[in-house]
Design an enzyme around this catalytic site. Structure first.
Site, mmCIF file in Angstrom:
data_model
loop_
_atom_site.group_PDB
_atom_site.id
_atom_site.type_symbol
_atom_site.label_atom_id
_atom_site.label_comp_id
_atom_site.label_asym_id
_atom_site.label_seq_id
_atom_site.Cartn_x
_atom_site.Cartn_y
_atom_site.Cartn_z
ATOM 1 N N LYS A 16 -0.068 9.299 15.876
ATOM 2 C CA LYS A 16 0.915 8.622 15.005
ATOM 3 C C LYS A 16 0.946 9.164 13.570
ATOM 4 O O LYS A 16 2.007 9.280 13.105
ATOM 5 C CB LYS A 16 1.121 7.250 15.248
ATOM 6 C CG LYS A 16 2.026 6.402 14.523
ATOM 7 C CD LYS A 16 3.651 6.763 14.798
ATOM 8 C CE LYS A 16 4.560 6.020 14.002
ATOM 9 N NZ LYS A 16 4.587 4.654 14.130
ATOM 10 N N LYS A 69 2.692 2.439 3.779
ATOM 11 C CA LYS A 69 1.507 1.887 4.634
ATOM 12 C C LYS A 69 0.972 3.252 5.422
ATOM 13 O O LYS A 69 -0.217 3.212 5.377
ATOM 14 C CB LYS A 69 1.831 0.866 5.442
ATOM 15 C CG LYS A 69 0.843 0.446 6.487
ATOM 16 C CD LYS A 69 1.372 -0.595 7.452
ATOM 17 C CE LYS A 69 2.496 -0.211 8.158
ATOM 18 N NZ LYS A 69 2.093 0.626 9.293
#
Length: 296
Positions: A167, A236
């Site tokens: 991811k 993030k």
């Protein structure tokens, strides 16, 4: 089978809607009662805590905002009496995922590492990319539920943490695509090119990418800035991706610069804004906007 779902924010709610629409009996928890209400109206059980969800459901999904929240919630879930499989859908990086998996293993609970890509709109449409890693028996059990959530389900390994890495590789590329596309489009607009025509040219040429094909037409040219993910969330993920690279001694010259741009955007007060709003930083420097021109 009773299924738990923890975290009904933008992404979690959209995923949980897909599960509930497929007939799954849900036990849900979120500290935001407003987020819970639509699920309860449709028949979900509103539980008092993550522990209560884990006492009621054999499979528990979690979709949470960051690693700290994920680890805190996982500590509660590990005390549950019914849960046997914990599906961590949050993007939190492999170190945090490993700590959660270790804690759950000690309690006889199997963890599936299962982040997704495609945003809330993709979740509601059932077109998400689902990336999963973990023991094959648990994957076999949960696979029918994952197929309700996403169009493409990729099983990338037996070890939790591998899906996190996959991811983050994707999101590093996504962040770089957006940064470079925004920068180049601002250049073209400053030089007098029509922004919409630029995008049309790029999308049938070698510069096309997910930013020019999807995000710019939908949320930048229109000025809506509503693609569905926050700038802070993208930052993030870039930071997590760089941490994965550092842990493996992989130099990241380009993505180091990409991180600086996303961080600067957050420092300019855009953290809660849609991530397509990053282009406003570049537009401000250049004194130009990348928007579709009104019909002449």
């Amino acid at each position: 089978m009773h299924v738990g779902f923890l975290g009904l924010g933008q992404m979690g709610a959209a995923i949980a809607e897909r599960l509930q629409a497929s007939g799954t009996r849900l036990h849900v928890y979120d500290p935001n009662e407003v987020a819970l209400a639509p699920f309860v109206v449709r028949g979900a059980v509103d539980e008092a805590s993550p522990r209560a969800v884990a006492d009621a459901a054999e499979i528990v999904f979690a979709c949470l905002p960051d690693a700290a929240v994920s680890e805190r919630v996982a500590e509660e879930v590990a005390q549950g009496g019914a849960v046997r499989i914990y599906v961590e859908m949050s993007t939190i990086g492999s170190p945090a995922l490993g700590r959660i998996a270790g804690r759950m293993h000690d309690r006889g609970i199997t963890v599936l590492d299962c982040p997704v890509s495609g945003g809330p709109k993709g979740a509601r449409a059932g077109t998400l990319t689902v990336i999963v890693a973990g023991p094959p028996p648990a994957r076999d059990t949960v696979r029918p539920l994952l197929q309700q959530i996403g169009r493409s389900v990729f099983e990338v390994g037996d070890q939790p943490g591998q899906a996190q890495l996959m991811k983050l590789v994707n999101n590093l590329i996504n962040a770089a695509n957006m940064a470079t596309a925004f920068e180049a489009l601002v250049l073209g607009a400053k030089g007098g090119l029509d922004p919409a025509q630029m995008v049309d040219v790029i999308n049938v040429s070698t510069g096309r990418n997910s930013a020019t094909q999807d995000k710019v037409p939908k949320s930048v040219l229109t000025g809506s800035f509503d693609y569905g993910a926050s700038l802070a969330t993208m930052l993030k993920d870039v930071v997590l991706g760089l941490a994965e690279a550092e842990a493996r001694d992989v130099p990241m010259w380009v993505h180091g610069s990409v991180e600086q741009l996303w961080r600067f955007g957050a420092q300019q007060g855009l953290g809660r804004a849609d991530f397509t709003a990053l282009i406003k930083v570049l537009e401000g420097w250049a004194g130009v906007e990348v928007r579709a021109r009104p019909p002449s």
